[in-house]
Motif scaffolding. Structure first.
Motif, PDB file in Angstrom:
ATOM      1  N   ILE A 102      -5.268  -3.315  -6.610  1.00 53.46           N
ATOM      2  CA  ILE A 102      -5.064  -4.690  -6.166  1.00 53.46           C
ATOM      3  C   ILE A 102      -6.120  -4.977  -5.103  1.00 53.46           C
ATOM      4  CG2 ILE A 102      -3.310  -4.017  -4.457  1.00 53.46           C
ATOM      5  CD1 ILE A 102      -2.007  -6.759  -5.029  1.00 53.46           C
ATOM      6  N   THR A 103      -6.808  -6.072  -5.244  1.00 46.95           N
ATOM      7  CA  THR A 103      -7.931  -6.390  -4.361  1.00 46.95           C
ATOM      8  C   THR A 103      -7.591  -7.554  -3.440  1.00 46.95           C
ATOM      9  OG1 THR A 103      -8.898  -8.024  -5.864  1.00 46.95           O
ATOM     10  CG2 THR A 103      -9.490  -5.699  -6.228  1.00 46.95           C
ATOM     11  N   ALA A 104      -8.430  -7.746  -2.453  1.00 50.07           N
ATOM     12  CA  ALA A 104      -8.271  -8.894  -1.563  1.00 50.07           C
ATOM     13  C   ALA A 104      -8.340 -10.201  -2.354  1.00 50.07           C
ATOM     14  CB  ALA A 104      -9.340  -8.866  -0.476  1.00 50.07           C
ATOM     15  N   GLN A 105      -9.173 -10.222  -3.406  1.00 54.83           N
ATOM     16  CA  GLN A 105      -9.272 -11.424  -4.230  1.00 54.83           C
ATOM     17  C   GLN A 105      -7.972 -11.681  -4.985  1.00 54.83           C
ATOM     18  OE1 GLN A 105     -12.078 -13.626  -4.392  1.00 54.83           O
ATOM     19  NE2 GLN A 105     -10.349 -14.815  -5.178  1.00 54.83           N
ATOM     20  N   ASP A 106      -7.315 -10.601  -5.438  1.00 58.80           N
ATOM     21  CA  ASP A 106      -6.016 -10.762  -6.099  1.00 58.80           C
ATOM     22  C   ASP A 106      -5.019 -11.446  -5.174  1.00 58.80           C
ATOM     23  OD1 ASP A 106      -6.838  -9.453  -8.433  1.00 58.80           O
ATOM     24  OD2 ASP A 106      -6.282  -7.485  -7.645  1.00 58.80           O
ATOM     25  N   VAL A 107      -4.974 -10.991  -3.917  1.00 57.56           N
ATOM     26  CA  VAL A 107      -4.042 -11.573  -2.947  1.00 57.56           C
ATOM     27  C   VAL A 107      -4.408 -13.028  -2.678  1.00 57.56           C
ATOM     28  CG1 VAL A 107      -3.122 -11.410  -0.600  1.00 57.56           C
ATOM     29  CG2 VAL A 107      -3.602  -9.329  -1.901  1.00 57.56           C
ATOM     30  N   GLY A 158       0.770  -1.234   0.000  1.00 56.72           N
ATOM     31  CA  GLY A 158       0.000   0.000   0.000  1.00 56.72           C
ATOM     32  C   GLY A 158       0.800   1.282   0.000  1.00 56.72           C
ATOM     33  N   GLU A 159       2.113   1.208  -0.155  1.00 56.01           N
ATOM     34  CA  GLU A 159       2.897   2.435  -0.262  1.00 56.01           C
ATOM     35  C   GLU A 159       2.626   3.137  -1.580  1.00 56.01           C
ATOM     36  OE1 GLU A 159       7.008   1.595   0.360  1.00 56.01           O
ATOM     37  OE2 GLU A 159       6.811   1.466   2.548  1.00 56.01           O
ATOM     38  N   LEU A 160       2.380   2.361  -2.614  1.00 49.97           N
ATOM     39  CA  LEU A 160       1.928   2.893  -3.902  1.00 49.97           C
ATOM     40  C   LEU A 160       0.506   2.386  -4.120  1.00 49.97           C
ATOM     41  CD1 LEU A 160       5.079   2.269  -6.142  1.00 49.97           C
ATOM     42  CD2 LEU A 160       4.247   4.476  -5.302  1.00 49.97           C
ATOM     43  N   ARG A 161      -0.400   3.308  -4.407  1.00 50.62           N
ATOM     44  CA  ARG A 161      -1.816   2.940  -4.511  1.00 50.62           C
ATOM     45  C   ARG A 161      -2.419   3.440  -5.818  1.00 50.62           C
ATOM     46  NH1 ARG A 161      -4.241   1.819   0.583  1.00 50.62           N
ATOM     47  NH2 ARG A 161      -2.805   2.060   2.331  1.00 50.62           N
ATOM     48  N   ALA A 162      -3.368   2.678  -6.331  1.00 47.67           N
ATOM     49  CA  ALA A 162      -4.146   3.140  -7.472  1.00 47.67           C
ATOM     50  C   ALA A 162      -5.000   4.332  -7.025  1.00 47.67           C
ATOM     51  CB  ALA A 162      -5.040   2.008  -7.979  1.00 47.67           C
ATOM     52  N   PRO A 163      -5.183   5.332  -7.881  1.00 47.97           N
ATOM     53  CA  PRO A 163      -4.723   5.457  -9.272  1.00 47.97           C
ATOM     54  C   PRO A 163      -3.486   6.343  -9.405  1.00 47.97           C
ATOM     55  CG  PRO A 163      -6.430   7.070  -8.870  1.00 47.97           C
ATOM     56  CD  PRO A 163      -6.161   6.393  -7.533  1.00 47.97           C
ATOM     57  N   ASP A 164      -2.593   6.312  -8.428  1.00 47.68           N
ATOM     58  CA  ASP A 164      -1.407   7.160  -8.471  1.00 47.68           C
ATOM     59  C   ASP A 164      -0.500   6.780  -9.637  1.00 47.68           C
ATOM     60  OD1 ASP A 164      -2.360   8.340  -6.181  1.00 47.68           O
ATOM     61  OD2 ASP A 164      -1.012   7.243  -4.837  1.00 47.68           O
ATOM     62  N   TYR A 165       0.339   7.744 -10.026  1.00 50.75           N
ATOM     63  CA  TYR A 165       1.363   7.491 -11.037  1.00 50.75           C
ATOM     64  C   TYR A 165       2.698   7.215 -10.361  1.00 50.75           C
ATOM     65  CZ  TYR A 165      -1.741   9.098 -14.748  1.00 50.75           C
ATOM     66  OH  TYR A 165      -2.785   9.217 -15.628  1.00 50.75           O
ATOM     67  N   VAL A 166       3.472   6.321 -10.971  1.00 45.83           N
ATOM     68  CA  VAL A 166       4.849   6.091 -10.545  1.00 45.83           C
ATOM     69  C   VAL A 166       5.728   6.941 -11.459  1.00 45.83           C
ATOM     70  CG1 VAL A 166       6.678   4.404 -10.161  1.00 45.83           C
ATOM     71  CG2 VAL A 166       4.282   3.721  -9.929  1.00 45.83           C
ATOM     72  N   ARG A 167       6.349   7.953 -10.910  1.00 44.35           N
ATOM     73  CA  ARG A 167       7.173   8.866 -11.697  1.00 44.35           C
ATOM     74  C   ARG A 167       8.579   8.293 -11.846  1.00 44.35           C
ATOM     75  NH1 ARG A 167       3.254  11.383 -14.198  1.00 44.35           N
ATOM     76  NH2 ARG A 167       1.740  12.346 -12.738  1.00 44.35           N
ATOM     77  N   THR A 168       8.961   8.054 -13.092  1.00 40.48           N
ATOM     78  CA  THR A 168      10.251   7.416 -13.365  1.00 40.48           C
ATOM     79  C   THR A 168      11.406   8.186 -12.751  1.00 40.48           C
ATOM     80  OG1 THR A 168       9.370   6.576 -15.461  1.00 40.48           O
ATOM     81  CG2 THR A 168      11.763   6.587 -15.203  1.00 40.48           C
ATOM     82  N   GLU A 169      11.422   9.508 -12.953  1.00 40.09           N
ATOM     83  CA  GLU A 169      12.539  10.308 -12.467  1.00 40.09           C
ATOM     84  C   GLU A 169      12.576  10.329 -10.948  1.00 40.09           C
ATOM     85  OE1 GLU A 169      10.261  11.225 -14.606  1.00 40.09           O
ATOM     86  OE2 GLU A 169      11.393  11.245 -16.503  1.00 40.09           O
ATOM     87  N   HIS A 170      11.401  10.409 -10.310  1.00 39.33           N
ATOM     88  CA  HIS A 170      11.358  10.434  -8.855  1.00 39.33           C
ATOM     89  C   HIS A 170      11.862   9.108  -8.270  1.00 39.33           C
ATOM     90  CE1 HIS A 170       8.008  13.756  -8.867  1.00 39.33           C
ATOM     91  NE2 HIS A 170       9.182  14.164  -9.346  1.00 39.33           N
TER      92      HIS A 170
END
Length: 220
Positions: free
Chosen positions: A86-91, A36-48
């Protein structure tokens, strides 16, 4: 050696090293998504992300493309890589697959592990339980890995063990120590597995190992 020049072993060490780095970055991002450190619908910034990890942007982009192919993130033109939900069902699905494979490996190990090796595993287990009482999550993780690796290798089914390894890529192993109940589960649920291995009972070993893995998934 210049990029593109192949070594005597037939592999470009520069490209191989970059590939390994990309896999490490992909593992880092998978874990961040799973906990949960990265969550939908956030973007992962390549440079960051590259700056955070202290590496160039190229292996980060390669890692994000790996995760795009896995369905963990989605590439959006002119915007970047967006984290997918990512859902509980995915896990649950992930751990169901692991439980099936790990259970089958344990069943096959039931006819392969001798008494001396099972006794050694019991000694490792005793150290694991002591580490759990001391809340030494790193030691619990290391000893737990040794137990499962020994059982998997003893199955004589290297291809199936490799498939299990692929599913483990999606599991945040480095964070299990912080999950409530995980150390206790690792400390106490192996007993049924050892009993089945000692009795050379494949069905009982399969059921005990599969149940253990599914419980870990529920905790996560």
């Amino acid at each position: 050696m210049p990029v593109g020049q192949v070594s005597e072993a037939g592999r470009d060490p520069v490209l191989h090293g970059r590939h390994q780095l990309s896999e490490m970055v992909a593992s880092h991002v998978r874990e961040a998504i799973m906990i949960g450190e990265l969550r939908a619908p956030d973007y992962v910034r390549t440079e960051h992300l590259a700056a955070e990890l202290g590496i160039s942007a190229t292996p980060v982009r390669e890692a994000l493309m790996i995760l795009h192919s896995e369905g963990a993130v989605r590439w959006e033109p002119r915007r970047g890589f967006r984290v997918l939900p990512i859902t509980a069902q995915d896990v649950a699905d992930l751990f169901d697959v692991q439980a099936y494979i790990a259970g089958e490996l344990a069943a096959r190990a039931a006819g392969a592990l001798d008494g001396a090796e099972i006794e050694r595993l019991q000694q490792v287990q005793a150290r694991l339980e002591a580490a759990a009482r001391e809340r030494d999550a790193e030691q619990v993780d290391r000893l737990n890995h040794e137990i499962h690796r020994t059982i998997n290798r003893s199955s004589g089914s290297s291809r199936m063990a490799s498939l299990l390894g692929l599913t483990v890529h999606y599991v945040p192993l480095g964070f299990f120590g912080a999950i409530e109940g995980w150390a206790e589960a690792s400390a106490h649920e192996h007993s049924a597995v050892f009993d089945a291995l000692r009795a050379r009972d494949p069905a009982a070993a399969r059921a005990a190992m599969a149940g253990h893995i599914r419980h870990i998934g529920r905790l996560l």
